[in-house]
Enzyme design. Structure first.
Site, PDB file in Angstrom:
ATOM      1  CG  ASP A   1      -1.915  -1.098   1.247  1.00 49.76           C
ATOM      2  OD1 ASP A   1      -2.222  -1.626   0.159  1.00 49.76           O
ATOM      3  OD2 ASP A   1      -2.407  -1.444   2.341  1.00 49.76           O
ATOM      4  CE  LYS A   2       0.322   8.581  -1.090  1.00 50.65           C
ATOM      5  NZ  LYS A   2      -0.675   9.667  -1.324  1.00 50.65           N
TER       6      LYS A   2
END
Length: 319
Positions: free
Chosen positions: A137-138
């Site tokens: 995830d970012k």
């Protein structure tokens, strides 16, 4: 250019699910829409047959994907700094910082890991997705492996599908588990929020093991290991178990301060604005040499500072 097909067998526990729905978990790093298009084009077959994306699987079938080495189109190289932990002719291991999106998508065509990889090695434009085979995830930091050739990418994707890539994470959670445990709960899209995932009956199987490394007054440091690699898996599973990640904007349940918390700890917890999750360990067999590879990434500064504040608070409260 055609390469040797990518093969995998449908695990028995996926019986009864749609063909297009099981593929993203088996071939990580590829979107559901891309894989559905490959099915419709006849490049992904089930037991040697071209089937519709909605076909239900029974478990045990052979999947064969005849991929082609199509260049990465529409993405431009960008001079973004990379923390490269390891590099050879076949692969890279990157320590991704929090805040860096892995792959371009709607609203973030630039400034991604893929853009950085294309700048680091122009030849990656000839490898699908610039060699990316799995994601973080970012706002999750830590280790990712990237293939530099199509054969290496095919082999690494097969290892991920067979669960032969070992990934270990650390997480700081709100709440203090008595002991470790396992969350075995199927995941699917949230029924009303397209950005979220949820534990849902009939979803894709997902298993997360966790153990407690360190306890504080209202938080804990956990070690997590995955049997599956679903989107947001650790974040959803730990929240489902009652231990949401500190700072998680999607699955967190608000700030939890211990009674009489010092201003330094309150400031550290309030100021931590991402999920407190880090992919610290990655191990796999090299797709070309056969050598066992293992890598570790230290905690990033923001997580270290949060841990220091939690430890200082726990020490000050000790009898």
């Amino acid at each position: 250019m055609a390469e040797r097909p990518l093969r995998a067998d449908v695990p028995p526990e996926l019986a009864g699910q749609r063909f297009d729905q099981i593929l993203p978990g088996m071939f990580q790093g590829y979107s559901r829409s891309h894989l559905a298009a490959e099915i419709k084009a006849g490049r992904i077959r089930l037991d040697g047959h071209v089937v519709a994306p909605r076909t239900l699987v029974h478990g045990g079938e052979a999947i064969e994907w005849a991929r082609t080495a199509e260049p990465v189109l529409g993405d431009r190289p960008e001079a973004i700094a990379l923390d490269i932990v390891y590099e050879d002719a076949d692969l890279l291991v990157v320590n991704k910082p929090a805040g860096l999106v892995v792959h371009p998508g709607a609203g973030n065509r630039d400034g991604t890991l893929l853009n950085a990889l294309l700048h680091h090695d122009a030849a990656l434009a000839q490898v699908p997705r610039a060699g990316i085979v799995h994601r973080l995830d970012k706002d999750t930091s830590g280790l990712l492996v990237v293939a530099r050739t199509l054969p290496a990418q095919t082999a690494l994707a097969a290892m991920l599908a067979a669960r032969d890539v070992h990934r270990r994470y650390v997480a700081i959670v709100n709440g203090v588990p008595v002991a470790g445990g396992t969350v075995d709960a199927p995941l699917d899209r949230h029924p009303s929020d397209r950005l979220r995932r949820a534990v849902r009956e009939g979803g894709r199987p997902a298993v997360t093991h966790y153990r407690v490394r360190e306890k504080f007054r209202a938080q804990a440091l956990l070690q997590c290991e995955l049997e599956t690699g679903r989107t947001h898996q650790i974040r959803v599973h730990l929240a489902h178990a009652g231990w949401p990640l500190v700072g998680d904007p999607l699955y967190g349940r608000g700030l939890r301060l211990p009674r009489g918390a010092a201003p330094a700890l309150a400031e550290a917890l309030r100021g931590f604005r991402r999920q407190a999750l880090h992919a610290e360990h990655l191990a796999f067999v090299h797709p070309v040499t056969g050598e066992t590879m293992a890598f570790d990434a230290p905690l990033p500064p923001d997580l270290r500072m949060l841990l220091e504040a939690l430890r200082a608070d726990a020490a000050a409260d000790a009898p």
